[in-house]
Design a protein around this motif. Structure first.
Motif, PDB file in Angstrom:
ATOM      1  N   TYR A   1      -7.637  59.329  43.166  1.00 42.94           N
ATOM      2  CA  TYR A   1      -8.916  59.164  43.866  1.00 42.94           C
ATOM      3  C   TYR A   1     -10.049  58.983  42.857  1.00 42.94           C
ATOM      4  CZ  TYR A   1     -12.313  59.710  47.628  1.00 42.94           C
ATOM      5  OH  TYR A   1     -13.315  59.484  48.538  1.00 42.94           O
ATOM      6  N   SER A   2     -10.073  59.824  41.836  1.00 39.01           N
ATOM      7  CA  SER A   2     -11.114  59.737  40.818  1.00 39.01           C
ATOM      8  C   SER A   2     -11.079  58.406  40.089  1.00 39.01           C
ATOM      9  CB  SER A   2     -10.959  60.888  39.819  1.00 39.01           C
ATOM     10  OG  SER A   2     -11.883  60.777  38.765  1.00 39.01           O
ATOM     11  N   LEU A   3      -9.881  57.934  39.797  1.00 34.71           N
ATOM     12  CA  LEU A   3      -9.740  56.659  39.091  1.00 34.71           C
ATOM     13  C   LEU A   3     -10.257  55.503  39.945  1.00 34.71           C
ATOM     14  CD1 LEU A   3      -8.547  55.305  36.506  1.00 34.71           C
ATOM     15  CD2 LEU A   3      -6.487  54.903  37.854  1.00 34.71           C
ATOM     16  N   VAL A   4      -9.887  55.478  41.214  1.00 33.12           N
ATOM     17  CA  VAL A   4     -10.323  54.400  42.108  1.00 33.12           C
ATOM     18  C   VAL A   4     -11.835  54.467  42.322  1.00 33.12           C
ATOM     19  CG1 VAL A   4     -10.146  53.443  44.429  1.00 33.12           C
ATOM     20  CG2 VAL A   4      -8.080  54.225  43.244  1.00 33.12           C
ATOM     21  N   ALA A   5     -12.352  55.664  42.577  1.00 31.76           N
ATOM     22  CA  ALA A   5     -13.793  55.804  42.824  1.00 31.76           C
ATOM     23  C   ALA A   5     -14.608  55.420  41.594  1.00 31.76           C
ATOM     24  CB  ALA A   5     -14.106  57.240  43.237  1.00 31.76           C
ATOM     25  N   GLY A   6     -14.145  55.814  40.426  1.00 26.43           N
ATOM     26  CA  GLY A   6     -14.891  55.548  39.208  1.00 26.43           C
ATOM     27  C   GLY A   6     -14.878  54.103  38.778  1.00 26.43           C
ATOM     28  N   ASN A   7     -13.876  53.356  39.234  1.00 28.60           N
ATOM     29  CA  ASN A   7     -13.730  51.962  38.804  1.00 28.60           C
ATOM     30  C   ASN A   7     -13.808  50.979  39.973  1.00 28.60           C
ATOM     31  OD1 ASN A   7     -13.136  52.102  35.836  1.00 28.60           O
ATOM     32  ND2 ASN A   7     -11.523  53.458  36.578  1.00 28.60           N
ATOM     33  N   ARG A   8     -14.487  51.358  41.030  1.00 29.58           N
ATOM     34  CA  ARG A   8     -14.491  50.495  42.211  1.00 29.58           C
ATOM     35  C   ARG A   8     -15.210  49.167  41.965  1.00 29.58           C
ATOM     36  NH1 ARG A   8     -19.198  51.282  45.385  1.00 29.58           N
ATOM     37  NH2 ARG A   8     -20.455  53.081  44.782  1.00 29.58           N
ATOM     38  N   GLN A   9     -16.229  49.162  41.123  1.00 26.48           N
ATOM     39  CA  GLN A   9     -16.893  47.896  40.817  1.00 26.48           C
ATOM     40  C   GLN A   9     -15.944  46.945  40.097  1.00 26.48           C
ATOM     41  OE1 GLN A   9     -20.531  48.666  38.619  1.00 26.48           O
ATOM     42  NE2 GLN A   9     -21.741  48.321  40.457  1.00 26.48           N
ATOM     43  N   ALA A  10     -15.250  47.466  39.105  1.00 27.28           N
ATOM     44  CA  ALA A  10     -14.307  46.639  38.354  1.00 27.28           C
ATOM     45  C   ALA A  10     -13.177  46.165  39.259  1.00 27.28           C
ATOM     46  CB  ALA A  10     -13.743  47.416  37.169  1.00 27.28           C
ATOM     47  N   SER A  11     -12.696  47.043  40.131  1.00 31.83           N
ATOM     48  CA  SER A  11     -11.601  46.680  41.034  1.00 31.83           C
ATOM     49  C   SER A  11     -12.014  45.558  41.966  1.00 31.83           C
ATOM     50  CB  SER A  11     -11.169  47.903  41.845  1.00 31.83           C
ATOM     51  OG  SER A  11     -10.702  48.933  40.997  1.00 31.83           O
ATOM     52  N   ALA A  12     -13.216  45.665  42.544  1.00 27.49           N
ATOM     53  CA  ALA A  12     -13.694  44.624  43.452  1.00 27.49           C
ATOM     54  C   ALA A  12     -13.863  43.295  42.723  1.00 27.49           C
ATOM     55  CB  ALA A  12     -15.014  45.060  44.083  1.00 27.49           C
ATOM     56  N   LEU A  13     -14.403  43.358  41.520  1.00 30.92           N
ATOM     57  CA  LEU A  13     -14.599  42.157  40.719  1.00 30.92           C
ATOM     58  C   LEU A  13     -13.270  41.461  40.431  1.00 30.92           C
ATOM     59  CD1 LEU A  13     -16.329  40.374  38.684  1.00 30.92           C
ATOM     60  CD2 LEU A  13     -15.654  42.074  36.962  1.00 30.92           C
ATOM     61  N   ILE A  14     -12.278  42.229  39.995  1.00 35.99           N
ATOM     62  CA  ILE A  14     -11.005  41.638  39.598  1.00 35.99           C
ATOM     63  C   ILE A  14     -10.226  41.140  40.814  1.00 35.99           C
ATOM     64  CG2 ILE A  14      -8.795  42.090  38.476  1.00 35.99           C
ATOM     65  CD1 ILE A  14     -10.355  44.189  36.765  1.00 35.99           C
ATOM     66  N   GLU A  15     -10.188  41.932  41.875  1.00 35.96           N
ATOM     67  CA  GLU A  15      -9.441  41.508  43.062  1.00 35.96           C
ATOM     68  C   GLU A  15     -10.007  40.212  43.629  1.00 35.96           C
ATOM     69  OE1 GLU A  15      -8.500  44.018  46.254  1.00 35.96           O
ATOM     70  OE2 GLU A  15      -7.247  45.361  45.053  1.00 35.96           O
ATOM     71  N   ARG A  16     -11.325  40.107  43.709  1.00 36.13           N
ATOM     72  CA  ARG A  16     -11.922  38.887  44.265  1.00 36.13           C
ATOM     73  C   ARG A  16     -11.686  37.700  43.345  1.00 36.13           C
ATOM     74  NH1 ARG A  16     -12.827  35.001  46.230  1.00 36.13           N
ATOM     75  NH2 ARG A  16     -14.495  34.305  47.634  1.00 36.13           N
ATOM     76  N   SER A  17     -11.804  37.895  42.054  1.00 32.33           N
ATOM     77  CA  SER A  17     -11.618  36.805  41.105  1.00 32.33           C
ATOM     78  C   SER A  17     -10.154  36.405  40.988  1.00 32.33           C
ATOM     79  CB  SER A  17     -12.162  37.211  39.731  1.00 32.33           C
ATOM     80  OG  SER A  17     -13.551  37.502  39.804  1.00 32.33           O
ATOM     81  N   ALA A  18      -9.250  37.346  41.267  1.00 31.91           N
ATOM     82  CA  ALA A  18      -7.822  37.051  41.181  1.00 31.91           C
ATOM     83  C   ALA A  18      -7.390  36.008  42.204  1.00 31.91           C
ATOM     84  CB  ALA A  18      -7.004  38.330  41.365  1.00 31.91           C
ATOM     85  N   LEU A  19      -8.177  35.843  43.274  1.00 29.08           N
ATOM     86  CA  LEU A  19      -7.855  34.806  44.259  1.00 29.08           C
ATOM     87  C   LEU A  19      -7.958  33.415  43.647  1.00 29.08           C
ATOM     88  CD1 LEU A  19      -9.806  36.209  47.349  1.00 29.08           C
ATOM     89  CD2 LEU A  19      -7.354  36.371  46.906  1.00 29.08           C
ATOM     90  N   ASP A  20      -8.790  33.267  42.617  1.00 25.20           N
ATOM     91  CA  ASP A  20      -9.002  31.974  41.962  1.00 25.20           C
ATOM     92  C   ASP A  20      -8.248  31.843  40.640  1.00 25.20           C
ATOM     93  OD1 ASP A  20     -10.845  31.282  43.971  1.00 25.20           O
ATOM     94  OD2 ASP A  20     -12.463  32.292  42.897  1.00 25.20           O
ATOM     95  N   ARG A  21      -7.817  32.969  40.092  1.00 22.61           N
ATOM     96  CA  ARG A  21      -7.177  32.944  38.777  1.00 22.61           C
ATOM     97  C   ARG A  21      -5.831  33.652  38.864  1.00 22.61           C
ATOM     98  NH1 ARG A  21     -11.560  33.888  34.022  1.00 22.61           N
ATOM     99  NH2 ARG A  21      -9.611  33.570  32.872  1.00 22.61           N
ATOM    100  N   PRO A  22      -4.744  32.903  39.024  1.00 23.79           N
ATOM    101  CA  PRO A  22      -3.421  33.512  39.209  1.00 23.79           C
ATOM    102  C   PRO A  22      -3.012  34.447  38.076  1.00 23.79           C
ATOM    103  CG  PRO A  22      -3.351  31.167  39.712  1.00 23.79           C
ATOM    104  CD  PRO A  22      -4.697  31.429  39.111  1.00 23.79           C
ATOM    105  N   GLU A  23      -3.500  34.183  36.865  1.00 21.21           N
ATOM    106  CA  GLU A  23      -3.122  35.050  35.757  1.00 21.21           C
ATOM    107  C   GLU A  23      -3.720  36.445  35.921  1.00 21.21           C
ATOM    108  OE1 GLU A  23      -6.965  33.055  34.364  1.00 21.21           O
ATOM    109  OE2 GLU A  23      -5.230  32.604  35.635  1.00 21.21           O
ATOM    110  N   LEU A  24      -4.909  36.530  36.531  1.00 21.82           N
ATOM    111  CA  LEU A  24      -5.488  37.839  36.834  1.00 21.82           C
ATOM    112  C   LEU A  24      -4.685  38.548  37.919  1.00 21.82           C
ATOM    113  CD1 LEU A  24      -9.350  37.163  36.938  1.00 21.82           C
ATOM    114  CD2 LEU A  24      -8.014  38.122  35.065  1.00 21.82           C
ATOM    115  N   ALA A  25      -4.273  37.792  38.934  1.00 22.28           N
ATOM    116  CA  ALA A  25      -3.479  38.364  40.017  1.00 22.28           C
ATOM    117  C   ALA A  25      -2.165  38.934  39.484  1.00 22.28           C
ATOM    118  CB  ALA A  25      -3.209  37.310  41.085  1.00 22.28           C
TER     119      ALA A  25
END
Length: 233
Positions: free
Chosen positions: A126-150
């Motif tokens: 929980y702490s890890l997800v809450a603390g990095n939610r900005q990074a997670s949202a950024l990467i998940e959304r960008s991964a739709l366009d960049r298969p290597e990120l996915a």
């Protein structure tokens, strides 16, 4: 006289870029979009980064756990060479996505308090997800366009974690500490998704009025109570 940069402009750039990339994705984001979000001219951005690629690389450096390190010594940040951003993402994930409580539980041969152990595992995630939610949202959304990120985000990080959590559940169920579940991998995914919603996605819900402490305590209470046998507490 040389131009001076406003002291908070760098942090404005990071915050605005994260917001725009998360909303629009990597492919649709233009430097003009970020400039508009900041309220500056597009040319101003190039005082800080040489390109969109350089800006995204900078976000990978700065988005995790609200990183507030000093601006890079070299400005504008140059466009990274091919594969550099992916390499840096792997390095950041290796540093941030660590699960000592889960690792200790997997290595433990004798369990004296299954409830406390699971409580620690859930709070750690929980702490890890809450603390990095900005990074997670950024990467998940960008991964739709960049298969290597996915491949790194979903294929390596999420799949690897779910495999370890599944193994943990199976061991505790086999030894009678946890209640049986229809399918351990599905239960592991359920735990991850519940934590992700309360620690991260509830902030995107305009109707959510749950404060941070209540969200965490409720999540931990339900996961632990659902799994731990009373006699194993």
């Amino acid at each position: 006289m040389p131009r001076t940069r406003p002291p908070d402009r760098f942090e404005q750039l990071i915050a605005s870029a994260i917001k725009v990339f998360t909303a629009r994705g990597y492919r649709r984001t233009q430097m003009a979009d970020v400039a508009r979000e900041m309220g500056v001219s597009p040319g101003t951005l190039y005082n800080y980064v040489a390109s969109k690629e350089a800006l995204f690389h900078l976000l990978i450096e700065r988005a995790f756990r609200a990183d507030r390190a000093a601006p890079p010594a070299q400005l504008p940040v140059p466009t990274p060479p091919p594969e550099a951003t992916l390499k840096r993402l792997r390095e950041r994930l290796a540093a941030e996505a660590r699960f000592p409580q889960l690792d200790a539980a997997l290595a433990r041969q004798r369990v004296t308090n299954a409830r406390a152990e699971l409580d620690g595992v859930v709070r750690e995630l929980y702490s890890l997800v809450a603390g990095n939610r900005q990074a997670s949202a950024l990467i998940e959304r960008s991964a739709l366009d960049r298969p290597e990120l996915a491949a790194v985000w979903f294929g390596e990080l999420r799949r690897g974690f779910l495999e370890r959590l599944t193994q943990y559940l199976e061991r505790r169920i086999e030894r009678g500490h946890f209640r049986p579940v229809p399918d351990a991998p599905t239960a592991a995914r359920l735990i991850l998704e519940v934590i992700a919603w309360f620690a991260w996605h509830r902030h995107e819900d305009a109707f959510s009025r749950i404060d941070d402490k209540l969200a965490e305590e409720t999540t931990v209470h339900f996961v632990v109570s659902a799994l731990v046998r009373e006699e194993a507490s």
